[in-house]
Design a protein around this motif. Structure first.
Motif, PDB file in Angstrom:
ATOM      1  N   LEU A  24       0.848  -1.178   0.000  1.00 52.28           N
ATOM      2  CA  LEU A  24       0.000   0.000   0.000  1.00 52.28           C
ATOM      3  C   LEU A  24       0.888   1.234   0.000  1.00 52.28           C
ATOM      4  O   LEU A  24       1.760   1.381   0.862  1.00 52.28           O
ATOM      5  CB  LEU A  24      -0.906   0.005   1.235  1.00 52.28           C
ATOM      6  N   SER A  25       0.677   2.116  -0.972  1.00 50.21           N
ATOM      7  CA  SER A  25       1.480   3.330  -1.086  1.00 50.21           C
ATOM      8  C   SER A  25       0.633   4.532  -0.710  1.00 50.21           C
ATOM      9  O   SER A  25      -0.431   4.769  -1.298  1.00 50.21           O
ATOM     10  CB  SER A  25       2.004   3.498  -2.514  1.00 50.21           C
ATOM     11  N   LEU A  26       1.103   5.308   0.277  1.00 52.56           N
ATOM     12  CA  LEU A  26       0.431   6.520   0.725  1.00 52.56           C
ATOM     13  C   LEU A  26       1.416   7.678   0.582  1.00 52.56           C
ATOM     14  O   LEU A  26       2.433   7.739   1.286  1.00 52.56           O
ATOM     15  CB  LEU A  26      -0.019   6.393   2.183  1.00 52.56           C
ATOM     16  N   VAL A  27       1.128   8.584  -0.327  1.00 54.82           N
ATOM     17  CA  VAL A  27       2.021   9.708  -0.612  1.00 54.82           C
ATOM     18  C   VAL A  27       1.397  10.963  -0.009  1.00 54.82           C
ATOM     19  O   VAL A  27       0.467  11.541  -0.569  1.00 54.82           O
ATOM     20  CB  VAL A  27       2.244   9.870  -2.124  1.00 54.82           C
ATOM     21  N   ASN A  28       1.926  11.356   1.141  1.00 56.98           N
ATOM     22  CA  ASN A  28       1.399  12.517   1.866  1.00 56.98           C
ATOM     23  C   ASN A  28       2.551  13.367   2.395  1.00 56.98           C
ATOM     24  O   ASN A  28       2.692  13.564   3.602  1.00 56.98           O
ATOM     25  CB  ASN A  28       0.518  12.064   3.029  1.00 56.98           C
ATOM     26  N   PRO A  29       3.415  13.892   1.523  1.00 54.71           N
ATOM     27  CA  PRO A  29       4.589  14.633   1.990  1.00 54.71           C
ATOM     28  C   PRO A  29       4.228  16.031   2.465  1.00 54.71           C
ATOM     29  O   PRO A  29       3.228  16.617   2.051  1.00 54.71           O
ATOM     30  CB  PRO A  29       5.468  14.689   0.752  1.00 54.71           C
ATOM     31  N   ARG A  30       5.059  16.569   3.328  1.00 53.80           N
ATOM     32  CA  ARG A  30       4.838  17.949   3.766  1.00 53.80           C
ATOM     33  C   ARG A  30       5.008  18.876   2.573  1.00 53.80           C
ATOM     34  O   ARG A  30       5.917  18.722   1.779  1.00 53.80           O
ATOM     35  CB  ARG A  30       5.829  18.326   4.861  1.00 53.80           C
ATOM     36  N   GLY A  31       4.090  19.818   2.496  1.00 54.47           N
ATOM     37  CA  GLY A  31       4.128  20.731   1.376  1.00 54.47           C
ATOM     38  C   GLY A  31       3.221  20.297   0.241  1.00 54.47           C
ATOM     39  O   GLY A  31       2.922  21.071  -0.655  1.00 54.47           O
ATOM     40  N   GLY A  32       2.781  19.020   0.283  1.00 55.49           N
ATOM     41  CA  GLY A  32       1.866  18.533  -0.732  1.00 55.49           C
ATOM     42  C   GLY A  32       0.493  18.277  -0.136  1.00 55.49           C
ATOM     43  O   GLY A  32       0.212  18.630   0.997  1.00 55.49           O
ATOM     44  N   THR A  33      -0.369  17.646  -0.897  1.00 54.58           N
ATOM     45  CA  THR A  33      -1.696  17.313  -0.393  1.00 54.58           C
ATOM     46  C   THR A  33      -1.625  16.111   0.529  1.00 54.58           C
ATOM     47  O   THR A  33      -0.790  15.221   0.355  1.00 54.58           O
ATOM     48  CB  THR A  33      -2.637  17.008  -1.564  1.00 54.58           C
ATOM     49  N   HIS A  34      -2.503  16.099   1.540  1.00 53.48           N
ATOM     50  CA  HIS A  34      -2.575  14.989   2.491  1.00 53.48           C
ATOM     51  C   HIS A  34      -3.952  14.369   2.381  1.00 53.48           C
ATOM     52  O   HIS A  34      -4.803  14.524   3.244  1.00 53.48           O
ATOM     53  CB  HIS A  34      -2.307  15.492   3.917  1.00 53.48           C
ATOM     54  N   THR A  35      -4.157  13.640   1.322  1.00 55.41           N
ATOM     55  CA  THR A  35      -5.478  13.068   1.058  1.00 55.41           C
ATOM     56  C   THR A  35      -5.479  11.556   1.027  1.00 55.41           C
ATOM     57  O   THR A  35      -6.552  10.947   1.024  1.00 55.41           O
ATOM     58  CB  THR A  35      -6.010  13.572  -0.290  1.00 55.41           C
ATOM     59  N   GLN A  36      -4.304  10.928   1.000  1.00 56.88           N
ATOM     60  CA  GLN A  36      -4.254   9.495   0.735  1.00 56.88           C
ATOM     61  C   GLN A  36      -4.317   8.673   2.026  1.00 56.88           C
ATOM     62  O   GLN A  36      -3.561   8.924   2.974  1.00 56.88           O
ATOM     63  CB  GLN A  36      -2.985   9.138  -0.054  1.00 56.88           C
ATOM     64  N   TYR A  37      -5.220   7.699   2.059  1.00 58.60           N
ATOM     65  CA  TYR A  37      -5.363   6.767   3.169  1.00 58.60           C
ATOM     66  C   TYR A  37      -6.240   5.622   2.698  1.00 58.60           C
ATOM     67  O   TYR A  37      -6.742   5.623   1.567  1.00 58.60           O
ATOM     68  CB  TYR A  37      -5.963   7.457   4.398  1.00 58.60           C
ATOM     69  N   ALA A  38      -6.430   4.643   3.559  1.00 58.97           N
ATOM     70  CA  ALA A  38      -7.346   3.541   3.275  1.00 58.97           C
ATOM     71  C   ALA A  38      -8.361   3.468   4.411  1.00 58.97           C
ATOM     72  O   ALA A  38      -8.029   3.744   5.572  1.00 58.97           O
ATOM     73  CB  ALA A  38      -6.599   2.224   3.130  1.00 58.97           C
ATOM     74  N   GLU A  39      -9.586   3.090   4.089  1.00 58.51           N
ATOM     75  CA  GLU A  39     -10.650   2.983   5.083  1.00 58.51           C
ATOM     76  C   GLU A  39     -11.251   1.586   5.045  1.00 58.51           C
ATOM     77  O   GLU A  39     -11.636   1.102   3.978  1.00 58.51           O
ATOM     78  CB  GLU A  39     -11.744   4.016   4.836  1.00 58.51           C
ATOM     79  N   ILE A  40     -11.298   0.932   6.213  1.00 59.17           N
ATOM     80  CA  ILE A  40     -11.922  -0.386   6.333  1.00 59.17           C
ATOM     81  C   ILE A  40     -13.360  -0.166   6.759  1.00 59.17           C
ATOM     82  O   ILE A  40     -13.636   0.318   7.862  1.00 59.17           O
ATOM     83  CB  ILE A  40     -11.166  -1.259   7.344  1.00 59.17           C
ATOM     84  N   ALA A  41     -14.283  -0.509   5.872  1.00 57.71           N
ATOM     85  CA  ALA A  41     -15.690  -0.170   6.113  1.00 57.71           C
ATOM     86  C   ALA A  41     -16.310  -0.981   7.235  1.00 57.71           C
ATOM     87  O   ALA A  41     -17.237  -0.521   7.898  1.00 57.71           O
ATOM     88  CB  ALA A  41     -16.494  -0.355   4.826  1.00 57.71           C
ATOM     89  N   ASP A  42     -15.839  -2.197   7.472  1.00 57.91           N
ATOM     90  CA  ASP A  42     -16.427  -3.053   8.504  1.00 57.91           C
ATOM     91  C   ASP A  42     -15.988  -2.556   9.880  1.00 57.91           C
ATOM     92  O   ASP A  42     -14.798  -2.536  10.198  1.00 57.91           O
ATOM     93  CB  ASP A  42     -16.005  -4.507   8.293  1.00 57.91           C
ATOM     94  N   VAL A  43     -16.948  -2.180  10.717  1.00 62.42           N
ATOM     95  CA  VAL A  43     -16.616  -1.574  12.013  1.00 62.42           C
ATOM     96  C   VAL A  43     -15.985  -2.562  12.981  1.00 62.42           C
ATOM     97  O   VAL A  43     -15.395  -2.160  13.974  1.00 62.42           O
ATOM     98  CB  VAL A  43     -17.867  -0.948  12.656  1.00 62.42           C
TER      99      VAL A  43
END
Length: 677
Positions: free
Chosen positions: A497-516
């Motif tokens: 899993l690649s999450l690109v959220n560097p300082r100075g850039g956008t911080h939008t990338q993540y993963a969400e597990i829908a099952d609580v």
């Protein structure tokens, strides 16, 4: 477990005499004995020797104040106890107050106290302690001549269970003395419910001088039995309603003192019973001594009610304030009944929670669920959630018709929620049924979720990385991706899993597990490989590898504190956070780390040789145990939000994780150090 009260009781009134009293409470009676320049206080026993007393008999001198202390008074000397916890080991007086009778629920004790001469007082802490003590009949108090003979030195302890004195109760008063301050008037109420009828009781008062230079003094001690008894419900009772539609019943109290002409009845969900907000009956007429009933049906304050009735599963507190005549048409406060509490529950069969709420067992083992129940439950029947037919005794189950269910040879197919129903037959034909308030979950100890991040799939919710074991998929959000053919020669096997959220850039990338329920386990192991990016060490330090929770006050996370070369996990329940830190080494942008978090109940012997169980969290980095601490179970937190690479909080100090995550696994048990290594 709380007791169930009987609504109907046989109550008999006994004749009353003032069996408890105090002599020379104003310290006006004294006499010279020729052995000291100080007058000896009559009818009191005190600490001292032939040549020295540790009190001074004389006026209570102070500047101003609402209480007039003219001549006699008891002054505790400067050698009095400097601890407010031990009852005072030097400066004290005590006397017998009489034989205890069972119809006296409590005593009210009033006194004046302060610094002996406030013209000399230095500011500081001061106080007094009053105690009621019971003698087994063998204790004989001595006058001060000879040697110290303090009754407190004869109180039973675990180390000395054969001593003749038992402490029944105490009250403490502490204040802050200042030059020119006034004397203080204090009132204590001491519960006598643990006293033994027919035994002699003693009153003892000691001073606490703290860091005040002059002596602490007392005067005008008054003792009066409190003949108002809050009787039903008794303290801590479970209060059963008389029908299934409301939690109402009656408050019952006794008045045995003939001078009482009226009472206020206080009822509240606040244990402090604030006055007048808690008053539900004002100046209720008491024409004669006897038993009185307050019907809880009717116009109670709205904050005590739910849909016009007392609330279910609610702790309530109540007491009675008693008044005597002021000599005319008004009232004078006399004393207060004991404050007690009760909890409302439903009438008829009442089944509590199934325990344990989550039980993990290995395949082939047996599991046992128990049920707490109250009141009139005649039959039990266990069920499994999702199965309409009741369970039957046999090779798989035992105790299906009792309050304890056993499940044999547990397998994956047995996982689920187990609950119980109870019945009671009323009036010979009406069957009243109830169900356990919460079921118990059976789980087989095994790998529950596995995210290899080797591929992606799509459905109506979006693109996801499959959970190849539990089917609780991780949906890719904000541009997050799974790299299936990495060019990085240092990558693990296959994709990540690649999450690109560097300082100075956008911080939008993540993963969400829908099952609580992905991490809703009692014990747990969460393991993964992590390769953090090259980060701004201050800004990125709280970026989450995962964060499961509901809000900023309830969450469960794992992070790499980049600036401190440390991994941390924390579980927070209602803003009560408990953390576990694990030391690195942690490299950034250059290496993969194998990070593991385990949580489990650990039972050990404490210093007293008793078993003690704590919930312990441990962090491992690259197979090495990095740290541990007491935490909470993840199952205690509701989890509608389950993020990988993103915090529940939206604060700027919690940016999204910048880096790679692979081989994320969640087990519903705690792996051993050997398994992790």
């Amino acid at each position: 477990m709380r007791r169930i009260i009987c609504i109907l009781m046989c109550l008999c009134m006994t004749s009353m005499a003032l069996s408890l009293s105090i002599t020379n409470g104003d310290f006006e009676i004294y006499y010279e004995n020729g052995k000291t320049t100080n007058a000896e206080i009559a009818h009191w026993f005190d600490y001292g020797s032939v040549d020295l007393k540790y009190y001074y008999q004389g006026p209570f001198q102070y500047k101003g104040g609402p209480v007039s202390i003219a001549t006699g008074g008891c002054m505790f000397s400067g050698v009095e106890a400097n601890s407010n916890e031990d009852g005072g080991n030097h400066a004290y007086v005590y006397q017998s107050i009489g034989i205890y009778e069972p119809n006296i629920p409590a005593v009210d004790i009033e006194l004046d106290w302060g610094v002996a001469d406030l013209s000399l007082a230095t500011s500081g802490e001061m106080g007094v302690t009053v105690m009621i003590l019971e003698s087994d009949g063998t204790f004989e108090p001595n006058e001060w001549e000879g040697a110290a003979h303090d009754i407190y030195g004869f109180v039973k302890t675990e180390e000395k269970p054969d001593l003749p004195i038992t402490e029944i109760g105490r009250g403490n008063a502490f204040g802050y003395a200042e030059k020119g301050a006034t004397a203080k008037h204090e009132r204590f109420q001491i519960d006598l419910s643990s006293a033994t009828p027919g035994k002699e009781l003693f009153l003892r008062v000691n001073g606490y001088k703290g860091n005040v230079t002059p002596w602490v003094g007392i005067d005008n001690i008054k003792l009066s039995p409190a003949y108002v008894l809050n009787q039903l419900p008794e303290n801590g009772d479970v209060y059963v309603s008389e029908d299934r539609t409301s939690a109402e019943n009656d408050l019952v109290f006794k008045v045995t003192d003939p001078v009482i002409i009226a009472v206020d009845v206080l009822l509240s969900t606040d244990p402090n019973l604030p006055y007048p907000d808690s008053v539900i009956e004002t100046k209720l007429d008491i024409p004669t001594a006897g038993e009185y009933t307050i019907d809880l049906e009717g116009s109670l304050p709205a904050h005590l009610l739910d849909d016009g009735h007392l609330k279910w599963d609610q702790d309530y507190y109540w007491k009675v304030l008693a008044y005597e005549s002021d000599g005319g048409t008004g009232y004078t406060y006399k004393y207060t009944g004991l404050a007690t509490s009760f909890t409302t529950i439903q009438y008829g069969p009442y089944l509590g929670d199934v325990t344990p709420n989550i039980q993990g067992v290995w395949s082939g083992e047996e599991a046992v669920f128990s049920l707490e129940y109250y009141n009139k439950t005649e039959t039990f029947q266990w069920y499994k959630e999702g199965v309409s037919e009741p369970l039957e005794n046999g090779a798989k189950y035992a105790g299906v018709d009792s309050n304890s269910l056993t499940i044999y040879d547990c397998q994956t197919a047995d996982e689920g929620i187990y609950y119980c129903k109870g019945t009671y037959t009323e009036a010979g034909s009406i069957v009243v049924e109830a169900q356990s308030t919460a079921g118990g979950e059976l789980a087989i100890k095994e790998l529950k979720s596995y995210y290899p991040f080797e591929s992606t799939e799509s459905d109506a919710q979006g693109t996801y990385a499959p959970d190849v074991v539990g089917g609780k998929h991780a949906y890719l959000m904000g541009g997050a991706s799974v790299v299936t053919n990495p060019e990085d020669p240092n990558s693990l096997i296959g994709g990540f899993l690649s999450l690109v959220n560097p300082r100075g850039g956008t911080h939008t990338q993540y993963a969400e597990i829908a099952d609580v329920s992905v991490a809703h386990h009692k014990d747990i192991t969460i393991s993964c490989w992590v390769k953090p990016g090259i980060l701004d060490l201050d800004y990125e330090r709280y970026a989450r590898i995962f964060d499961f929770g509901t809000d900023n006050q309830n969450y469960f996370y794992l992070t790499l504190l980049h600036r401190t070369n440390t991994a941390r996990s924390a579980i927070n329940l209602d803003n009560g956070e408990r953390e576990t830190d694990g030391v690195g080494p942690i490299g950034y942008g250059t290496q993969w780390l194998y990070v593991v978090l385990t949580i489990e109940d650990v039972t050990e012997m404490n210093d007293e040789g008793e078993e003690e169980t704590t919930t312990t969290g441990k962090i491992y980095i690259n197979g090495e145990h990095g740290g541990e601490s007491e935490v909470r179970h993840p199952s205690e937190i509701e989890k509608p939000l389950n993020y990988l690479g993103k915090a529940i909080s939206t604060a700027e100090s919690y940016p999204n994780f910048n880096g790679l995550i692979d081989e994320l696994k969640i087990y519903n048990y705690a792996q051993t150090a050997e398994e992790i290594a």
